[in-house]
Design an enzyme around this catalytic site. Structure first.
Site, PDB file in Angstrom:
ATOM      1  N   ASN A 186       0.798  -1.225   0.000  1.00 22.23           N
ATOM      2  CA  ASN A 186       0.000   0.000   0.000  1.00 22.23           C
ATOM      3  C   ASN A 186       0.837   1.284   0.000  1.00 22.23           C
ATOM      4  OD1 ASN A 186       0.706  -0.793   2.624  1.00 22.23           O
ATOM      5  ND2 ASN A 186      -1.057   0.205   3.553  1.00 22.23           N
ATOM      6  N   LYS A 231      12.845  -6.943   0.987  1.00 20.03           N
ATOM      7  CA  LYS A 231      12.002  -7.672   0.050  1.00 20.03           C
ATOM      8  C   LYS A 231      10.630  -6.999   0.026  1.00 20.03           C
ATOM      9  CE  LYS A 231       9.012 -10.690  -0.295  1.00 20.03           C
ATOM     10  NZ  LYS A 231       8.200 -10.415  -1.511  1.00 20.03           N
ATOM     11  N   GLY A 236       2.482  -5.476   7.511  1.00 21.70           N
ATOM     12  CA  GLY A 236       1.553  -6.218   6.670  1.00 21.70           C
ATOM     13  C   GLY A 236       0.444  -6.837   7.485  1.00 21.70           C
ATOM     14  N   GLU A 270       4.484  -4.424  12.497  1.00 23.74           N
ATOM     15  CA  GLU A 270       3.356  -3.485  12.455  1.00 23.74           C
ATOM     16  C   GLU A 270       2.289  -4.141  11.596  1.00 23.74           C
ATOM     17  OE1 GLU A 270       0.733  -1.234  11.027  1.00 23.74           O
ATOM     18  OE2 GLU A 270       2.355  -0.221   9.938  1.00 23.74           O
ATOM     19  N   LEU A 271       1.168  -4.535  12.232  1.00 25.13           N
ATOM     20  CA  LEU A 271       0.220  -5.436  11.590  1.00 25.13           C
ATOM     21  C   LEU A 271      -1.142  -4.772  11.378  1.00 25.13           C
ATOM     22  CD1 LEU A 271       1.274  -8.644  13.576  1.00 25.13           C
ATOM     23  CD2 LEU A 271       2.186  -7.762  11.422  1.00 25.13           C
TER      24      LEU A 271
END
Length: 513
Positions: A176, A199, A252, A274-275
Site C-alpha cells: 500500500n 524484500k 503487513g 506493524e500489523l
C-alpha cells in the site's frame, strides 16, 4: 540500471473523460552487493497497473539462492570494508544525502508507485517527499547513539555499556505504501550501523528497486542496502529463517506477521511487526461535525480504505447518528473514482486482484449478517479494480464486518449511548493499532486517550503521521513500534563491559557481588 521505454495510447479516465496515458514498459533488476542482477535462473514476472489492468513492468522472480546472495552481501558489508570503518557521523551524512536524492527524484518515484498500486498521485507525491524526512531524521541520530558509564558499587571497577549493530536486518514491506513504510525501517537500521536486505511485496516491487539506484548514487558501500524481489510464499520463510539475519522488520497482515514471528522465533531473532487493525473512530454529540465528517471520510475512503490505520468502525453517539449517516452518504456519493494520476480523482482502484476479490466478498458477508447498505455495496462497472465507497448501518460489533480487517472502502457505523458504552465497543476487538476521538470535552478526550487500547489515538483529527512519532499496536496489531528515536534501539545490541583496574586477585569460587 533501470531502463524505461514509453509509448502513448488513449484510455478512459474517470469513466467520462479521456486523456493520454503513458505505457511504461520497465525491466527492473535486483540490487545485490552493489550490482544489478537478474534472478537466479533468469525468471521474471509482470507487475500490473491496477487502473488499466495491464502489465507495465517486468520484475525478477527471486529464489532462495538470491536470498543467500543478498544476505551474504549484507553480512560481508557489515563486518568488512568501508561501512564498519565509517564513523557514525559519516553514516549519518550518507543518509542525509540519500534524503536529498529522494527529493530530487520524488516525481519519478511517485509515478512508479502510483502505477504499481493505484494510489493517488496526489498522495504518493506527498508521501515520497516526506519519505526523505525519515532519512534526514535518522541521519541526524546516527551519531547520537551512546552507551553509558555505570557507577557500580564495587571498588576499582570501570563498568560501561556499548550499543552495537544487531546484524543483517530483513525488511519486508507491503503494497500500500512501499517507500514510506520502508523508510523508517531502513533509516533506523542504517543509523544503527546495520546492513539491510529489503524484500518488497511482489505486487509493488518497482519503486523499491528504483530506490536502490539512489543508494548507489549516494555512495553507500556495496552490500549495505540490497533489494530482492519475489513471492512471499516461495522465499518468505527462508528469508526470515536465514541464519545470518539478525532481525526482521515487517509491515503487513496479521496472519503473515504471525507466521514471521513463528519462523523467527526458531532462531531467536528479534522482530518488529506493524500489523492489521480494526480501528474505532468515535464521534460524540459535542463534536465539531464538519470536521468529524471529514475525519470519518479520511479514515476510511482515503487510499480506498487500504490503510492499516483505517477507521473502519465509526462509533456515533445515538443522538446524532441519523444526521451523521445522512451527511456521510451525501459525501460518499460525491467521491470521484478514476485515474489515480488525475488531480481531481478522490479514490483510485484496489491495488491487487486478490485484495479486490476479498473486498467484494464482504458485501455478501455483510448482507448475511443483517447489516444495511445505505450507499455503495457494489464494484464500479467497467475496467479497473474499483469498489464504490460503501457504508453500512445497523451494524453490531460482533458482526464480521466490524471485527475483521477488510482493507477496503467499507465503513461500519455503530451507535453508542454514553462514554462507557463507546469505550466498551471500541476496545472489543482483537486489534489495537489506531483510534480516533471527536469531542470538544477535553476531560473526555484525555480519558479516552488513556483508556483506548490502541497504539495511536487521534483527537479531533485522523490519519496523521510523523517520522518522530512511534507507530505500534496493541494485541494482534503487532510487536514493538516503529519511527521516532527509540526505533533505532530495535537494531542494536546492548553490551556490558567490566574492567578491573585494581590489584586484588579475584576469589575463583565465589561470584563477585
Amino acid at each position: 540500471m533501470t531502463l524505461h521505454t514509453i509509448e502513448w495510447h488513449t484510455i478512459p479516465v474517470n469513466r467520462t473523460e479521456e486523456r493520454e496515458w503513458p505505457r511504461m514498459n520497465a525491466n527492473y533488476k535486483m540490487f545485490v552487493g552493489g550490482n544489478w542482477v537478474e534472478a537466479d535462473g533468469g525468471k521474471r514476472f509482470d507487475s500490473d497497473n491496477p487502473f488499466t489492468g495491464r502489465s507495465w513492468a517486468s520484475i525478477p522472480h527471486g529464489t532462495t539462492a538470491d536470498v543467500d546472495a543478498a544476505v551474504a552481501a549484507a553480512k560481508s558489508a557489515l563486518t568488512t570494508g568501508d561501512w564498519p570503518a565509517m564513523s557514525a557521523s559519516q553514516r549519518g551524512a550518507l543518509l542525509r544525502k540519500l534524503g536529498d536524492l529522494i527529493v530530487e527524484e520524488a516525481d519519478r518515484l511517485a509515478e512508479i508507485e502510483t502505477r504499481d498500486n493505484g494510489k493517488l498521485l496526489n498522495e504518493t507525491s506527498l508521501q515520497i517527499r516526506y519519505t526523505a524526512q525519515f532519512y534526514y531524521y535518522y541521519g541526524g541520530m546516527a551519531d547520537k547513539i551512546e552507551g553509558a558509564v555505570i557507577p557500580v558499587e564495587k571498588p576499582n571497577i570501570h563498568n560501561y555499556t556499548r550499543l552495537e549493530p544487531i546484524g543483517v536486518v530483513a525488511v519486508i514491506t507491503p503494497w500500500n505504501s512501499p517507500l514510506l513504510i520502508a523508510a523508517g525501517k531502513i533509516g533506523a537500521a542504517l543509523a544503527a550501523g546495520c546492513t539491510v536486505v529489503v524484500k518488497p511485496s511482489e505486487f509493488t516491487s518497482a519503486s523499491t528497486l528504483a530506490l536502490a539506484e539512489l543508494f548507489e548514487r549516494a555512495g553507500f558501500p556495496k552490500g549495505v542496502l540490497n533489494v530482492i524481489s519475489g513471492f512471499g510464499h516461495e522465499i518468505g520463510d527462508y528469508f526470515v529463517g536465514h541464519p545470518d539475519v539478525g532481525c526482521v522488520a515487517f509491515t503487513g497482515g496479521t496472519s503473515t506477521g504471525q507466521r514471521i514471528n513463528e519462523v523467527a522465533a526458531k532462531t531467536f531473532k528479534k522482530t518488529v511487526l506493524e500489523l492489521g487493525g480494526k480501528s474505532p473512530n468515535i464521534i460524540f454529540e459535542d463534536a465539531d461535525l464538519d470536521n468529524a465528517i471529514l475525519g470519518a471520510v479520511s479514515g476510511i475512503f482515503a487510499a480506498s480504505g487500504q490503510s492499516c490505520v483505517a477507521g473502519s468502525r465509526l462509533l456515533v453517539q445515538r443522538s446524532i447518528h441519523d444526521q451523521v449517516v445522512e451527511r456521510l452518504v451525501d459525501f460518499a456519493k460525491s467521491i470521484k473514482l478514476g485515474d489515480p494520476m488525475a488531480p481531481d480523482t478522490h479514490m483510485g482502484p484496489i491495488a491487487t486482484r486478490p485484495q479486490y476479490e476479498r473486498v467484494l466478498s464482504y458485501f455478501d458477508i455483510a448482507r448475511s449478517d443483517g447489516a444495511e447498505c445505505v450507499v455503495g455495496g457494489t464494484p464500479l462497472d467497467g475496467d479497473g479494480q474499483f469498489v464504490q465507497p460503501t457504508i453500512y448501518t445497523g451494524v453490531k460489533n460482533d458482526m464480521r464486518i466490524a471485527q475483521e480487517e477488510i482493507f477496503g472502502p467499507l465503513l461500519s457505523i455503530i451507535p453508542f449511548d454514553d462514554d462507557d458504552h463507546a469505550l466498551s465497543i471500541a476496545n472489543d476487538t482483537l486489534y489495537g493499532l489506531a483510534s480516533g476521538v471527536w469531542t470538544q470535552n477535553m476531560q473526555r478526550a484525555f480519558r479516552f486517550s488513556h483508556a483506548l487500547q490502541a497504539g495511536q489515538v487521534w483527537v479531533n483529527m485522523y490519519r496523521a503521521a510523523s517520522y518522530m512519532t512511534p507507530l505500534g499496536g496493541y494485541k494482534r496489531s503487532g510487536l514493538g513500534s516503529e519511527n521516532g528515536k527509540d526505533h533505532v534501539y530495535d537494531y542494536l545490541h546492548k553490551k556490558a563491559v567490566w574492567m578491573n583496574y585494581g590489584e586484588d586477585a579475584p576469589q575463583p569460587f565465589v561470584q563477585k557481588l
